[in-house]
Design a protein around this motif. Sequence first.
Motif, PDB file in Angstrom:
ATOM      1  N   GLY A  26      47.750  47.117  26.340  1.00 54.14           N
ATOM      2  CA  GLY A  26      46.849  46.373  25.469  1.00 54.14           C
ATOM      3  C   GLY A  26      45.915  47.297  24.713  1.00 54.14           C
ATOM      4  N   GLU A  27      45.350  46.781  23.632  1.00 58.86           N
ATOM      5  CA  GLU A  27      44.409  47.540  22.804  1.00 58.86           C
ATOM      6  C   GLU A  27      42.998  47.065  23.083  1.00 58.86           C
ATOM      7  N   VAL A  28      42.061  47.988  23.064  1.00 55.92           N
ATOM      8  CA  VAL A  28      40.655  47.633  23.284  1.00 55.92           C
ATOM      9  C   VAL A  28      40.246  46.570  22.266  1.00 55.92           C
ATOM     10  N   GLY A  29      39.672  45.470  22.796  1.00 60.64           N
ATOM     11  CA  GLY A  29      39.292  44.352  21.949  1.00 60.64           C
ATOM     12  C   GLY A  29      40.406  43.362  21.705  1.00 60.64           C
ATOM     13  N   GLY A  30      41.619  43.712  22.113  1.00 61.90           N
ATOM     14  CA  GLY A  30      42.767  42.822  21.931  1.00 61.90           C
ATOM     15  C   GLY A  30      42.989  41.924  23.141  1.00 61.90           C
ATOM     16  N   SER A  31      44.220  41.430  23.278  1.00 62.20           N
ATOM     17  CA  SER A  31      44.544  40.501  24.373  1.00 62.20           C
ATOM     18  C   SER A  31      45.909  40.855  24.959  1.00 62.20           C
ATOM     19  N   VAL A  32      46.165  40.319  26.123  1.00 61.43           N
ATOM     20  CA  VAL A  32      47.447  40.502  26.791  1.00 61.43           C
ATOM     21  C   VAL A  32      47.789  39.219  27.528  1.00 61.43           C
ATOM     22  N   THR A  33      49.089  38.878  27.540  1.00 62.30           N
ATOM     23  CA  THR A  33      49.573  37.669  28.223  1.00 62.30           C
ATOM     24  C   THR A  33      50.609  38.063  29.264  1.00 62.30           C
ATOM     25  N   ILE A  34      50.445  37.549  30.456  1.00 56.27           N
ATOM     26  CA  ILE A  34      51.352  37.862  31.564  1.00 56.27           C
ATOM     27  C   ILE A  34      52.041  36.583  32.002  1.00 56.27           C
ATOM     28  N   LYS A  35      53.391  36.599  32.009  1.00 56.64           N
ATOM     29  CA  LYS A  35      54.168  35.457  32.498  1.00 56.64           C
ATOM     30  C   LYS A  35      54.828  35.844  33.812  1.00 56.64           C
ATOM     31  N   CYS A  36      54.622  34.994  34.818  1.00 56.65           N
ATOM     32  CA  CYS A  36      55.234  35.209  36.127  1.00 56.65           C
ATOM     33  C   CYS A  36      56.171  34.048  36.441  1.00 56.65           C
ATOM     34  N   PHE A  37      57.338  34.356  37.017  1.00 52.72           N
ATOM     35  CA  PHE A  37      58.377  33.368  37.285  1.00 52.72           C
ATOM     36  C   PHE A  37      58.574  33.228  38.791  1.00 52.72           C
ATOM     37  N   TYR A  38      58.688  31.990  39.265  1.00 48.73           N
ATOM     38  CA  TYR A  38      58.885  31.754  40.694  1.00 48.73           C
ATOM     39  C   TYR A  38      60.092  30.841  40.900  1.00 48.73           C
ATOM     40  N   SER A  39      60.625  30.858  42.116  1.00 52.63           N
ATOM     41  CA  SER A  39      61.810  30.062  42.435  1.00 52.63           C
ATOM     42  C   SER A  39      61.443  28.588  42.495  1.00 52.63           C
ATOM     43  N   PRO A  40      62.387  27.696  42.141  1.00 51.99           N
ATOM     44  CA  PRO A  40      62.089  26.256  42.052  1.00 51.99           C
ATOM     45  C   PRO A  40      62.028  25.580  43.412  1.00 51.99           C
ATOM     46  N   MET A  41      61.099  25.990  44.245  1.00 58.14           N
ATOM     47  CA  MET A  41      60.870  25.338  45.536  1.00 58.14           C
ATOM     48  C   MET A  41      59.651  24.428  45.423  1.00 58.14           C
ATOM     49  N   LYS A  42      59.678  23.356  46.195  1.00 56.44           N
ATOM     50  CA  LYS A  42      58.596  22.389  46.115  1.00 56.44           C
ATOM     51  C   LYS A  42      57.253  23.026  46.470  1.00 56.44           C
ATOM     52  N   ALA A  43      57.271  23.910  47.484  1.00 57.02           N
ATOM     53  CA  ALA A  43      56.027  24.570  47.891  1.00 57.02           C
ATOM     54  C   ALA A  43      55.487  25.444  46.770  1.00 57.02           C
ATOM     55  N   ASN A  44      56.393  26.138  46.073  1.00 55.05           N
ATOM     56  CA  ASN A  44      55.954  27.010  44.982  1.00 55.05           C
ATOM     57  C   ASN A  44      55.369  26.213  43.822  1.00 55.05           C
ATOM     58  N   ARG A  45      55.932  25.058  43.556  1.00 55.88           N
ATOM     59  CA  ARG A  45      55.459  24.245  42.420  1.00 55.88           C
ATOM     60  C   ARG A  45      54.014  23.782  42.620  1.00 55.88           C
ATOM     61  N   HIS A  46      53.641  23.497  43.856  1.00 55.89           N
ATOM     62  CA  HIS A  46      52.333  22.896  44.111  1.00 55.89           C
ATOM     63  C   HIS A  46      51.332  23.854  44.754  1.00 55.89           C
ATOM     64  N   ASP A  47      51.764  25.058  45.086  1.00 55.73           N
ATOM     65  CA  ASP A  47      50.855  25.985  45.763  1.00 55.73           C
ATOM     66  C   ASP A  47      49.952  26.703  44.758  1.00 55.73           C
ATOM     67  N   ARG A  48      48.945  27.368  45.285  1.00 61.64           N
ATOM     68  CA  ARG A  48      47.966  28.094  44.469  1.00 61.64           C
ATOM     69  C   ARG A  48      48.608  29.305  43.787  1.00 61.64           C
ATOM     70  N   LYS A  49      48.325  29.478  42.490  1.00 59.01           N
ATOM     71  CA  LYS A  49      48.735  30.659  41.743  1.00 59.01           C
ATOM     72  C   LYS A  49      47.499  31.495  41.427  1.00 59.01           C
ATOM     73  N   TYR A  50      47.677  32.812  41.430  1.00 61.55           N
ATOM     74  CA  TYR A  50      46.505  33.661  41.230  1.00 61.55           C
ATOM     75  C   TYR A  50      46.894  34.948  40.491  1.00 61.55           C
ATOM     76  N   TRP A  51      45.861  35.621  39.986  1.00 62.87           N
ATOM     77  CA  TRP A  51      45.998  36.960  39.404  1.00 62.87           C
ATOM     78  C   TRP A  51      44.840  37.775  39.950  1.00 62.87           C
ATOM     79  N   CYS A  52      45.132  38.919  40.567  1.00 56.98           N
ATOM     80  CA  CYS A  52      44.091  39.714  41.216  1.00 56.98           C
ATOM     81  C   CYS A  52      44.234  41.177  40.835  1.00 56.98           C
TER      82      CYS A  52
END
Length: 517
Positions: A26-52
């Motif tokens: 990324g460039e200073v003052g700019g932006s960045v977008t992160i896409k994360c993909f998970y397996s289609p399990m029921k627990a994954n669909r409803h569980d907490r997602k985070y970025w740390c």
Amino acid sequence: MAVFIVLLTLLQAVSSALYGPRLLTGEVGGSVTIKCFYSPMKANRHDRKYWCKISGARRVCNTIISTNNFISKDYKDRASITDFPKNCTFAVQVTQLEQNDAGAYRCGIGSNNKALFVSMNLTVLEGPNVPKSPEFVLGELRGSVTIQCQPENVKGGEKKFWCKLGKTGCSVIADSDGYVARNYEGRISITPEESSGTFKILINRLKKEDSGLYKCGMAMLGDSGSARTIDLQVTEESKVPRRLSILNGAEGSFVSAKCHYDPQRNYEMKYWCSWKEAGCSLVADTNGFVQDAFEGRIQIISDNQKNGTFTVVMSHLEEKDAGWYWCGAKDGDREQTSSMKLYVQKAPVPSASVSPASPTSVSPASPTSALHSIPSHVNVINQTYPVSRVTEAILEKTTPEDRFVTFSNAVYDSSSTSELQLLPVVMPVLIVLLLLVAIIILVFIKVKLQKKKEMNRSSVRHLEATVTLSDMKYSEEQMEENMDPPKQCEPELGHDKEHSSRLLKDPGGPDEISKFF
């Protein structure tokens, strides 16, 4: 380049159920977008997602933002997270980038920041001419991917290439001059350049070792301005079943191939193309196109949108038809492909000593009618199908004058050579049958002998029992006789007393006994 090498050594074990970009820029003052993909399990669909963000010597990952409505105060009003359960993805966007935002991060799923995650590295640079983040492409194991490559500096007519980044540089996988690395033979294609300068890289039969960082572009590999970086990751799990990728056919016969595509996508066109030197030449498609060399001997049939399959039938096979073929489904810029290799065996040479049969009993059939009759008796399973031999005269291109002769020769040749062809197959079968018969006879004889031996043993036991009973009866009779009062033997009157005393003494030896008697 140094950044890519650092990344390659920094790659950590990624959970098989979560995938995301490993390198962000990324460039200073700019932006960045992160896409994360998970397996289609029921627990994954409803569980907490985070970025740390990982910080400190203890490598603690402090939460920046999560779907539980938490956001760090340093990122307030400039970070957001959105979950897309239907697509099994979630996206994190960070704006107003600062240099101290650079570092190691994780996107993950779970109640804590140690469960399910994928690691990534963010680099923040001062402008201008800050390189773009590598494009993240996720492919399914044994599936296919379509990669749009649009070099930043387009130079028309230059060689197009696709290479894989490593510690020693970028190793060429394929280029538009026809070079293809050995482990990519038959499964990678570089499409012709479009008017915008964009070209596509198509890869199918994906393997886990295909994951990595790649570059695509034009001109020389050292020209970084004309190349883009692609981060390709291949999932460890797959819904794509294992399918054989080989077709076998004989000259003059036909083969049938079953192609698969995602039924949930509304593909506009299905096609069949011939692969050679990193390119795939269109042979036929569902819009009616047929290549001249295959006119009258190829059809795309049985397009089943519900099951996501269509069938390709190639008849009148020729030796030159051998090679790699692709079947694909196309919808705009997106394509789904699979590949298979066709082997064509030479037809047997007709015997010259056989006289042709009378042509009056034969009615010639057209190649078209033979082609339409094929699917009625062929079971198409996956992508490898049994090859049925059809009478050579029906599938062979002949003139009206020699059709009957060709047909009769084909029939008589097959009958005259059938015994020789069957001999290598019949002889081993007969030998095996004879061995089985001999084994059965030996087993039967052994059983008979055992039965006879058992009967003899039984007779002996019965005889011994009879003898024992007889001996017991004889013993009882002797005992009864011994119980009678013994009779006293008195010497006769006038007998010499001296003679009686001699009888009571030891005779002394054989000579004396013989004298006595």
